[in-house]
Design a protein around this motif. Structure first.
Motif, PDB file in Angstrom:
ATOM      1  N   GLU A 102      41.790 -60.928  18.024  1.00  0.00           N
ATOM      2  CA  GLU A 102      43.150 -60.559  17.648  1.00  0.00           C
ATOM      3  C   GLU A 102      43.736 -59.482  18.554  1.00  0.00           C
ATOM      4  O   GLU A 102      44.856 -59.013  18.320  1.00  0.00           O
ATOM      5  N   GLY A 103      42.959 -59.063  19.565  1.00  0.00           N
ATOM      6  CA  GLY A 103      43.469 -58.084  20.517  1.00  0.00           C
ATOM      7  C   GLY A 103      42.781 -56.736  20.481  1.00  0.00           C
ATOM      8  O   GLY A 103      43.231 -55.802  21.153  1.00  0.00           O
ATOM      9  N   TYR A 104      41.681 -56.644  19.753  1.00  0.00           N
ATOM     10  CA  TYR A 104      40.947 -55.376  19.671  1.00  0.00           C
ATOM     11  C   TYR A 104      39.942 -55.257  20.818  1.00  0.00           C
ATOM     12  O   TYR A 104      39.516 -56.262  21.409  1.00  0.00           O
ATOM     13  N   ASP A 105      39.567 -54.026  21.109  1.00  0.00           N
ATOM     14  CA  ASP A 105      38.574 -53.762  22.144  1.00  0.00           C
ATOM     15  C   ASP A 105      37.184 -53.549  21.562  1.00  0.00           C
ATOM     16  O   ASP A 105      36.188 -53.724  22.254  1.00  0.00           O
ATOM     17  N   MET A 106      37.119 -53.128  20.306  1.00  0.00           N
ATOM     18  CA  MET A 106      35.852 -52.962  19.609  1.00  0.00           C
ATOM     19  C   MET A 106      36.059 -53.277  18.132  1.00  0.00           C
ATOM     20  O   MET A 106      37.044 -52.844  17.534  1.00  0.00           O
ATOM     21  N   VAL A 107      35.130 -54.040  17.573  1.00  0.00           N
ATOM     22  CA  VAL A 107      35.146 -54.328  16.138  1.00  0.00           C
ATOM     23  C   VAL A 107      33.782 -53.941  15.582  1.00  0.00           C
ATOM     24  O   VAL A 107      32.748 -54.386  16.093  1.00  0.00           O
ATOM     25  N   VAL A 108      33.796 -53.115  14.535  1.00  0.00           N
ATOM     26  CA  VAL A 108      32.559 -52.573  13.978  1.00  0.00           C
ATOM     27  C   VAL A 108      32.332 -53.137  12.580  1.00  0.00           C
ATOM     28  O   VAL A 108      33.265 -53.236  11.776  1.00  0.00           O
ATOM     29  N   GLY A 109      31.092 -53.505  12.302  1.00  0.00           N
ATOM     30  CA  GLY A 109      30.718 -53.933  10.966  1.00  0.00           C
ATOM     31  C   GLY A 109      30.516 -52.721  10.077  1.00  0.00           C
ATOM     32  O   GLY A 109      29.616 -51.905  10.321  1.00  0.00           O
ATOM     33  N   ALA A 110      31.354 -52.564   9.053  1.00  0.00           N
ATOM     34  CA  ALA A 110      31.321 -51.387   8.186  1.00  0.00           C
ATOM     35  C   ALA A 110      30.525 -51.674   6.922  1.00  0.00           C
ATOM     36  O   ALA A 110      30.812 -52.628   6.200  1.00  0.00           O
TER      37      ALA A 110
END
Length: 290
Positions: A102-110
């Motif tokens: 979707e355009g993010y540079d980092m996605v973190v599993g919370a």
């Protein structure tokens, strides 16, 4: 989009086979890299037998060192980092990748509260999240989660900042946020790990705090120095009010506290200028690259 999956592993022979088999099911085309951090069990041989690319170390260098070694050799445009101990469901990597698209540079599993390893760790992580949110101005939902998907070129910009120990998630998250790279969080379930945790709560907890302050000083010094300067000023003002009321005079201690507040504030201003010049120089160097 080429995908690489990097799994740091130290004596994870118990949970690694299940993790790798599940990875092959959900991400059959991904490059899988297992970084064996000086294991004394069959971690490396099991990973190789299951088709993973294995990087071995003759001795333990630390979780962060394993992450850096894996990131350097990963060929994918996107790198997924996850634990090899069975806590992370490889199927959730697809959710992280979908969000990244979707355009993010980092996605973190919370992780939620149930996913924390005990009450003390949960309370500590809650405090870390609050402090990091205060420093960055962004709601940090899980500062220490090692399950994340990143754009490889962005992540490699900060390899020199990453420590060799158990705090690469902290450093990379703070660095991305302060460099205006888009970060998102996706809620994930966490299973009970297979094997023994290598984290030392007190020693590594103090290290996490130091790294938060280090990154905040590197990217936003005034957010650290201004509250300190204000605290010294208010303390000096309060002490002056007391001594003037009780003794009718201005004391050397009040002067010392006022002077300390001014000095701390000026150091913050200088640090802010140095940070700005460093950032501009780095951007200039990046623009000159072919």
């Amino acid at each position: 989009m080429r995908i690489s999956v990097v799994l740091p592993a130290k004596n994870e022979a118990g949970g690694l086979p299940r993790t790798l088999e599940r990875l092959r099911e959900v991400l059959p085309e991904a490059e899988v890299i297992v970084v064996d951090d000086g294991s004394t069990d069959q971690t490396a041989s099991l990973a190789a037998a299951l088709g993973a690319r294995v990087l071995t170390s003759p001795y333990s260098m630390g979780n962060g060192a394993a992450i850096k070694r894996g990131a350097r050799v990963a060929s994918g445009d996107v790198i997924v980092f996850m634990d090899a101990d069975g806590q992370h469901d490889p199927a959730d990597a697809c959710r992280l990748l979908e969000k990244l698209g979707e355009g993010y540079d980092m996605v973190v599993g919370a992780r939620n509260w149930e996913g924390q390893a005990g009450v003390s760790r949960g309370l500590a992580n809650t405090f870390y999240n609050w402090l990091a949110s205060r420093m960055t101005g962004f709601q940090v939902k899980d500062l220490t989660s090692g399950f994340r998907a990143v754009r490889a070129d962005r992540f490699r910009e900060f390899l020199h900042l990453l420590p060799n120990g158990f705090s690469y998630p902290t450093t990379s998250t703070m660095a991305f946020l302060r460099s205006a790279y888009a970060v998102a969080y996706v809620s994930i379930p966490v299973a009970r790990r297979i094997g023994t945790s290598h984290i030392r709560p007190i020693k590594d907890g103090i290290r996490f705090l130091l790294i938060i302050f280090k990154i905040a000083t590197l990217y936003s010094p005034l957010k650290l120095f201004v509250p300190m300067a204000l605290a010294f000023f208010l303390l000096g003002l309060g002490y002056y009010a007391y001594t003037f009321t009780a003794y009718g005079r201005f004391t050397n201690m009040s002067m010392l506290l006022f002077s300390a507040s001014v000095i701390i504030f000026l150091i913050g201003l200088i640090s802010e200028q140095i940070t700005g010049l460093t950032y501009l120089a780095a951007k200039g160097e990046e623009s000159r690259r072919p």
